[in-house]
Design an enzyme around this catalytic site. Structure first.
Site, PDB file in Angstrom:
ATOM      1  N   HIS A  47      13.346  40.184  72.354  1.00  0.00           N
ATOM      2  CA  HIS A  47      14.194  40.872  71.373  1.00  0.00           C
ATOM      3  C   HIS A  47      14.201  42.366  71.691  1.00  0.00           C
ATOM      4  O   HIS A  47      13.149  43.007  71.749  1.00  0.00           O
ATOM      5  CB  HIS A  47      13.635  40.621  69.970  1.00  0.00           C
ATOM      6  CG  HIS A  47      14.446  41.194  68.855  1.00  0.00           C
ATOM      7  ND1 HIS A  47      15.534  40.549  68.303  1.00  0.00           N
ATOM      8  CD2 HIS A  47      14.330  42.366  68.165  1.00  0.00           C
ATOM      9  CE1 HIS A  47      16.038  41.281  67.329  1.00  0.00           C
ATOM     10  NE2 HIS A  47      15.332  42.398  67.225  1.00  0.00           N
TER      11      HIS A  47
ATOM     12  N   ASP B  93      15.523  46.042  70.622  1.00  0.00           N
ATOM     13  CA  ASP B  93      16.031  46.831  69.497  1.00  0.00           C
ATOM     14  C   ASP B  93      16.678  48.121  69.991  1.00  0.00           C
ATOM     15  O   ASP B  93      15.994  49.008  70.502  1.00  0.00           O
ATOM     16  CB  ASP B  93      14.881  47.160  68.540  1.00  0.00           C
ATOM     17  CG  ASP B  93      14.463  45.944  67.731  1.00  0.00           C
ATOM     18  OD1 ASP B  93      15.338  45.324  67.109  1.00  0.00           O
ATOM     19  OD2 ASP B  93      13.262  45.617  67.732  1.00  0.00           O
TER      20      ASP B  93
ATOM     21  N   MET C 173      17.818  40.713  58.133  1.00  0.00           N
ATOM     22  CA  MET C 173      16.777  41.752  58.207  1.00  0.00           C
ATOM     23  C   MET C 173      15.862  41.635  56.987  1.00  0.00           C
ATOM     24  O   MET C 173      16.317  41.660  55.847  1.00  0.00           O
ATOM     25  CB  MET C 173      17.411  43.147  58.236  1.00  0.00           C
ATOM     26  CG  MET C 173      18.119  43.495  59.537  1.00  0.00           C
ATOM     27  SD  MET C 173      17.139  43.286  61.027  1.00  0.00           S
ATOM     28  CE  MET C 173      15.828  44.481  60.740  1.00  0.00           C
TER      29      MET C 173
ATOM     30  N   MET D  75      21.495  48.334  66.542  1.00  0.00           N
ATOM     31  CA  MET D  75      21.489  49.084  65.277  1.00  0.00           C
ATOM     32  C   MET D  75      22.177  50.405  65.571  1.00  0.00           C
ATOM     33  O   MET D  75      21.552  51.468  65.628  1.00  0.00           O
ATOM     34  CB  MET D  75      20.046  49.262  64.791  1.00  0.00           C
ATOM     35  CG  MET D  75      19.463  47.962  64.238  1.00  0.00           C
ATOM     36  SD  MET D  75      17.660  47.975  64.199  1.00  0.00           S
ATOM     37  CE  MET D  75      17.314  47.456  65.874  1.00  0.00           C
TER      38      MET D  75
ATOM     39  N   MET E 100      18.705  51.444  68.991  1.00  0.00           N
ATOM     40  CA  MET E 100      18.982  52.315  67.829  1.00  0.00           C
ATOM     41  C   MET E 100      19.569  53.631  68.317  1.00  0.00           C
ATOM     42  O   MET E 100      19.141  54.158  69.345  1.00  0.00           O
ATOM     43  CB  MET E 100      17.681  52.594  67.066  1.00  0.00           C
ATOM     44  CG  MET E 100      16.927  51.343  66.654  1.00  0.00           C
ATOM     45  SD  MET E 100      15.531  51.748  65.608  1.00  0.00           S
ATOM     46  CE  MET E 100      14.660  50.165  65.585  1.00  0.00           C
TER      47      MET E 100
ATOM     48  N   SER F 192       9.598  41.523  69.670  1.00  0.00           N
ATOM     49  CA  SER F 192      10.360  42.754  69.822  1.00  0.00           C
ATOM     50  C   SER F 192       9.603  43.697  70.739  1.00  0.00           C
ATOM     51  O   SER F 192       8.481  44.107  70.432  1.00  0.00           O
ATOM     52  CB  SER F 192      10.554  43.423  68.465  1.00  0.00           C
ATOM     53  OG  SER F 192      10.963  44.763  68.673  1.00  0.00           O
TER      54      SER F 192
ATOM     55  N   ASP G 213      14.023  39.121  61.009  1.00  0.00           N
ATOM     56  CA  ASP G 213      13.462  40.250  61.761  1.00  0.00           C
ATOM     57  C   ASP G 213      12.894  41.287  60.804  1.00  0.00           C
ATOM     58  O   ASP G 213      13.617  41.816  59.950  1.00  0.00           O
ATOM     59  CB  ASP G 213      14.599  40.862  62.598  1.00  0.00           C
ATOM     60  CG  ASP G 213      14.173  42.023  63.479  1.00  0.00           C
ATOM     61  OD1 ASP G 213      12.964  42.304  63.561  1.00  0.00           O
ATOM     62  OD2 ASP G 213      15.062  42.626  64.100  1.00  0.00           O
TER      63      ASP G 213
ATOM     64  N   SER H 145       4.935  44.028  65.854  1.00  0.00           N
ATOM     65  CA  SER H 145       3.524  44.397  65.686  1.00  0.00           C
ATOM     66  C   SER H 145       2.592  43.194  65.711  1.00  0.00           C
ATOM     67  O   SER H 145       1.509  43.257  66.306  1.00  0.00           O
ATOM     68  CB  SER H 145       3.320  45.114  64.350  1.00  0.00           C
ATOM     69  OG  SER H 145       4.429  45.894  64.029  1.00  0.00           O
TER      70      SER H 145
ATOM     71  N   HIS I  33      19.624  43.469  69.766  1.00  0.00           N
ATOM     72  CA  HIS I  33      19.897  43.794  68.363  1.00  0.00           C
ATOM     73  C   HIS I  33      20.402  45.227  68.296  1.00  0.00           C
ATOM     74  O   HIS I  33      19.626  46.178  68.407  1.00  0.00           O
ATOM     75  CB  HIS I  33      18.588  43.610  67.567  1.00  0.00           C
ATOM     76  CG  HIS I  33      18.692  43.957  66.118  1.00  0.00           C
ATOM     77  ND1 HIS I  33      17.580  44.104  65.316  1.00  0.00           N
ATOM     78  CD2 HIS I  33      19.767  44.182  65.320  1.00  0.00           C
ATOM     79  CE1 HIS I  33      17.969  44.409  64.086  1.00  0.00           C
ATOM     80  NE2 HIS I  33      19.291  44.468  64.064  1.00  0.00           N
TER      81      HIS I  33
HETATM   82  C1  DX5 Z   1      13.447  46.966  62.952  1.00  0.00           C
HETATM   83  C2  DX5 Z   1      13.594  46.130  64.219  1.00  0.00           C
HETATM   84  C3  DX5 Z   1      12.576  45.042  64.336  1.00  0.00           C
HETATM   85  C4  DX5 Z   1      11.154  45.507  64.360  1.00  0.00           C
HETATM   86  C5  DX5 Z   1      10.217  44.353  64.329  1.00  0.00           C
HETATM   87  O1  DX5 Z   1      14.495  47.847  62.843  1.00  0.00           O
HETATM   88  O2  DX5 Z   1      14.858  45.537  64.234  1.00  0.00           O
HETATM   89  O3  DX5 Z   1      12.866  44.212  65.437  1.00  0.00           O
HETATM   90  O4  DX5 Z   1      10.884  46.329  65.441  1.00  0.00           O
HETATM   91  O5  DX5 Z   1       8.918  44.868  64.294  1.00  0.00           O
HETATM   92  P1  DX5 Z   1       7.807  44.344  63.277  1.00  0.00           P
HETATM   93  O6  DX5 Z   1       7.582  42.894  63.597  1.00  0.00           O
HETATM   94  O7  DX5 Z   1       6.647  45.206  63.600  1.00  0.00           O
HETATM   95  O8  DX5 Z   1       8.342  44.537  61.902  1.00  0.00           O
HETATM   96 ZN    ZN Z   2      15.332  43.867  65.711  1.00  0.00          ZN
END
Ligand code: DX5
Ligand code: ZN
Length: 218
Positions: free
Chosen positions: A32, A34, A136, A67, A36, A7, A175, A198, A65
């Site tokens: 990936h 993210d 998730m 959100m 939001m 990610s 994820d 991370s 992804h």
């Molecule tokens: C959370 C995201 C994930 C997240 C993954 O809302 O969809 O993709 O950033 O990060 P780690 O691996 O640090 O949990």
């Molecule tokens: Zn994600």
């Protein structure tokens, strides 16, 4: 074959292109992304222009992804920006079947995601229409959270249902909080794609971190 999808939320945003190239060179299969909106989740990250710029600069498979509260409203824009997989949440405000159809119409692979509190049975009406299910293992919104072990049970139930229906090509992705140790139960349960933020971008040796997650069950 297990695929690793780092990610980019955990990457250095001042060097996004370089970070994307670095993680691909270290063995990542998929990027990936993210997205939001501050409504569906409390956090705000990136949108179509950043995705389009990355796609142009760094060839890769892009797993987007969403959100966001109203994914249907943005399907065409994310498809045009270069998503290869477009995944949205079953808990969003958009009609699920309409959103699946809109993504399919763009020729992009369709993913449907469920939050930790959503039972797997909510996926069943749509399972045959999907390329990917995203489980998730944290509450969506932020990177760096702790893996919820119930995710592996959900993966196993989805895999069993897909097998029962002959959906051999359905990909299951997980994820949130994925590390070498949390990857193991997910792989055993039948996950195909592991997202990790991370654990990959925070590792001193990114190549080793990706290999460790991929080979967690060996
Ligand atoms: C959370 C995201 C994930 C997240 C993954 O809302 O969809 O993709 O950033 O990060 P780690 O691996 O640090 O949990
Ligand atoms: Zn994600």
């Amino acid at each position: 074959m297990i695929q690793i999808a780092p990610s980019i939320l955990a990457a250095d945003f001042t060097n996004l292109g370089a970070e994307a190239r670095r993680v691909l060179a270290a063995g990542a299969d998929i990027l990936h992304i993210d997205v939001m909106d501050g409504v569906f989740v409390p956090n705000i990250t990136i949108g179509m222009p950043v995705l389009a710029a990355l796609v142009k600069a760094v060839p890769a498979v892009y797993d987007v992804h969403l959100m966001i509260a109203n994914p249907l409203r943005y399907v065409a824009e994310f498809c045009d920006a270069g998503a290869d997989y477009l995944t949205f949440h079953l808990e969003s405000d958009s009609d699920v079947a309409d959103t699946i159809a809109a993504i399919r119409k763009c020729g992009v692979k369709v993913g449907l995601s469920i939050k930790p509190a959503t039972p797997v049975q909510a996926l069943w009406p749509y399972l045959a229409l999907l390329d990917l299910v995203l489980v998730m293992s944290v509450e969506p919104g932020f990177g760096g959270q702790k893996y919820n072990p119930e995710a592996a049970d959900k993966i196993a139930q989805i895999r069993a249902e897909a097998t029962r229906r002959g959906l051999a090509d359905l990909k299951i992705e997980v994820d949130g909080g994925i590390t070498q140790s949390t990857a193991l139960p997910c792989i055993r349960a039948g996950a195909d794609i592991l997202v990790a933020g991370s654990a990959v971008f925070g590792a001193p040796d990114m190549h080793a971190a990706i290999a460790a997650i991929r080979n967690a069950n060996q």
